[in-house]
Design a protein around this motif. Structure first.
Motif, PDB file in Angstrom:
ATOM      1  N   ALA A 100     -15.849   4.859  -1.696  1.00 32.09           N
ATOM      2  CA  ALA A 100     -16.497   6.029  -2.600  1.00 32.09           C
ATOM      3  C   ALA A 100     -15.621   6.999  -2.879  1.00 32.09           C
ATOM      4  CB  ALA A 100     -17.585   6.628  -1.758  1.00 32.09           C
ATOM      5  N   ALA A 101     -14.651   7.477  -1.998  1.00 32.66           N
ATOM      6  CA  ALA A 101     -13.670   8.331  -2.263  1.00 32.66           C
ATOM      7  C   ALA A 101     -12.636   7.966  -3.078  1.00 32.66           C
ATOM      8  CB  ALA A 101     -12.888   8.707  -0.796  1.00 32.66           C
ATOM      9  N   ILE A 102     -12.397   6.615  -2.982  1.00 32.81           N
ATOM     10  CA  ILE A 102     -11.220   6.047  -4.028  1.00 32.81           C
ATOM     11  C   ILE A 102     -11.956   6.060  -5.504  1.00 32.81           C
ATOM     12  CG2 ILE A 102     -10.119   4.005  -4.826  1.00 32.81           C
ATOM     13  CD1 ILE A 102      -9.639   3.256  -1.723  1.00 32.81           C
ATOM     14  N   LEU A 103     -13.213   5.599  -5.415  1.00 30.56           N
ATOM     15  CA  LEU A 103     -13.991   5.622  -6.939  1.00 30.56           C
ATOM     16  C   LEU A 103     -13.916   6.756  -7.412  1.00 30.56           C
ATOM     17  CD1 LEU A 103     -16.296   2.590  -6.498  1.00 30.56           C
ATOM     18  CD2 LEU A 103     -14.701   2.908  -8.117  1.00 30.56           C
ATOM     19  N   ARG A 104     -14.444   7.761  -6.920  1.00 32.83           N
ATOM     20  CA  ARG A 104     -14.469   9.346  -7.295  1.00 32.83           C
ATOM     21  C   ARG A 104     -13.280   9.749  -7.917  1.00 32.83           C
ATOM     22  NH1 ARG A 104     -17.548  10.254  -2.489  1.00 32.83           N
ATOM     23  NH2 ARG A 104     -15.657  11.351  -1.615  1.00 32.83           N
ATOM     24  N   ARG A 105     -11.901   9.202  -7.340  1.00 31.92           N
ATOM     25  CA  ARG A 105     -10.893   9.855  -7.904  1.00 31.92           C
ATOM     26  C   ARG A 105      -9.922   8.822  -8.960  1.00 31.92           C
ATOM     27  NH1 ARG A 105      -8.176  12.361  -2.453  1.00 31.92           N
ATOM     28  NH2 ARG A 105      -6.486  12.752  -4.213  1.00 31.92           N
ATOM     29  N   ALA A 106     -10.526   7.483  -8.831  1.00 37.58           N
ATOM     30  CA  ALA A 106      -9.905   6.509  -9.430  1.00 37.58           C
ATOM     31  C   ALA A 106     -10.716   5.576 -10.105  1.00 37.58           C
ATOM     32  CB  ALA A 106      -8.809   5.598  -8.746  1.00 37.58           C
ATOM     33  N   PRO A 107     -11.824   6.099 -10.755  1.00 40.54           N
ATOM     34  CA  PRO A 107     -12.884   5.302 -11.385  1.00 40.54           C
ATOM     35  C   PRO A 107     -12.640   3.913 -12.191  1.00 40.54           C
ATOM     36  CG  PRO A 107     -12.688   7.147 -12.723  1.00 40.54           C
ATOM     37  CD  PRO A 107     -11.485   7.461 -11.532  1.00 40.54           C
TER      38      PRO A 107
END
Length: 255
Positions: A100-107
């Motif tokens: 989730a943290a990765i997707l928030r910053r690298a969608p």
């Protein structure tokens, strides 16, 4: 709460009060916390990497040190060396906090997450489905769709790495309320690191990266495991986060 051993009693009390519960519910929450129930299980969420993630009872609570795993993954995703869109796998995902943290910053990434615990898979879907992530159930790589074979650019792993005998010395929040399967890494804590290193080469793109969270004390052993599997290895340490990540790059063409 402080008398019961809650180190950050004042901060925790403010969070419980902010939930807006009535006196009876607040009293029950305080009692549960004094009994050792993780604060995150009481609140139903955890702060992680600048956002909130749902954390259900019986699910591993994301630690702040794991933010280093996220930070290192994001660095690799911005170096331009991976095929577009890059495929990222959050293995042993627990609540799905890393993904989730990765997707928030690298969608733009194609994010897959996997865990063997049914409660974790259910929780991860609550966190990742709204962000476009894909969650799979199963034991390590057996959970992943075959179509990901040889396509993974970044494999981020927070597998269990607590030595079996050390679990009994852990705080009750972990020892009593988190699944043993999310903690127990075998006699030396490195059983999963061996399995991941051996299997990762079949899933990574050429020159793909494997990132494994480990402890500072175990980092040399984790590095040796990755090197023996054919990875070029470096270790990243954050004193601020008290986190350690071993990063391996696979240099050969995938089998």
């Amino acid at each position: 709460m402080r008398a019961a051993g809650c180190v950050f009693a004042e901060d925790e009390a403010r969070l419980l009060l902010a939930e807006g519960a009535g006196p009876e519910e607040l009293s029950r929450s305080v009692q549960r916390r004094m009994e050792g129930v993780p604060l995150e299980h009481i609140l139903g969420w955890a702060e992680f990497a600048g956002g909130r993630v749902v954390v259900e009872p019986g699910v591993f609570v994301p630690r702040r040190r794991t933010e280093l795993l996220v930070n290192e993954a994001l660095v690799l995703l911005t170096d331009g060396a991976l095929p577009a869109p890059p495929v990222v796998v959050d293995l042993c995902c627990g609540s799905g906090a890393v993904g989730a943290a990765i997707l928030r910053r690298a969608p733009q990434v194609e994010l897959h997450a996997a865990d063997i615990e049914p409660a974790a898979v259910r929780c991860a879907r609550r966190n990742l489905d709204p962000l476009g992530g894909h969650v799979h159930a199963g034991d390590l790589f057996a959970a992943l769709p075959p179509a990901l074979h040889g396509r993974v650019g970044v494999l981020a792993v927070n597998a269990p790495y607590v030595p079996t005998e050390a679990i009994r010395t852990m705080p009750p929040e972990a020892r009593l309320y988190e699944p043993v399967a999310s903690l127990d890494g075998g006699p030396d804590g490195l059983d999963f690191h061996r399995r991941v290193a051996a299997g990762a080469v079949h899933w990574l793109v050429p020159h793909g990266r494997l990132l494994i969270e480990t402890s500072d004390r175990q980092s040399v052993s984790t590095s040796k495991i990755l090197a023996a599997a054919g990875f070029t290895v470096r270790t990243v340490r954050s004193e601020e986060l008290d986190g350690t990540v071993v990063v391996g790059q696979y240099e050969s063409q995938n089998p």
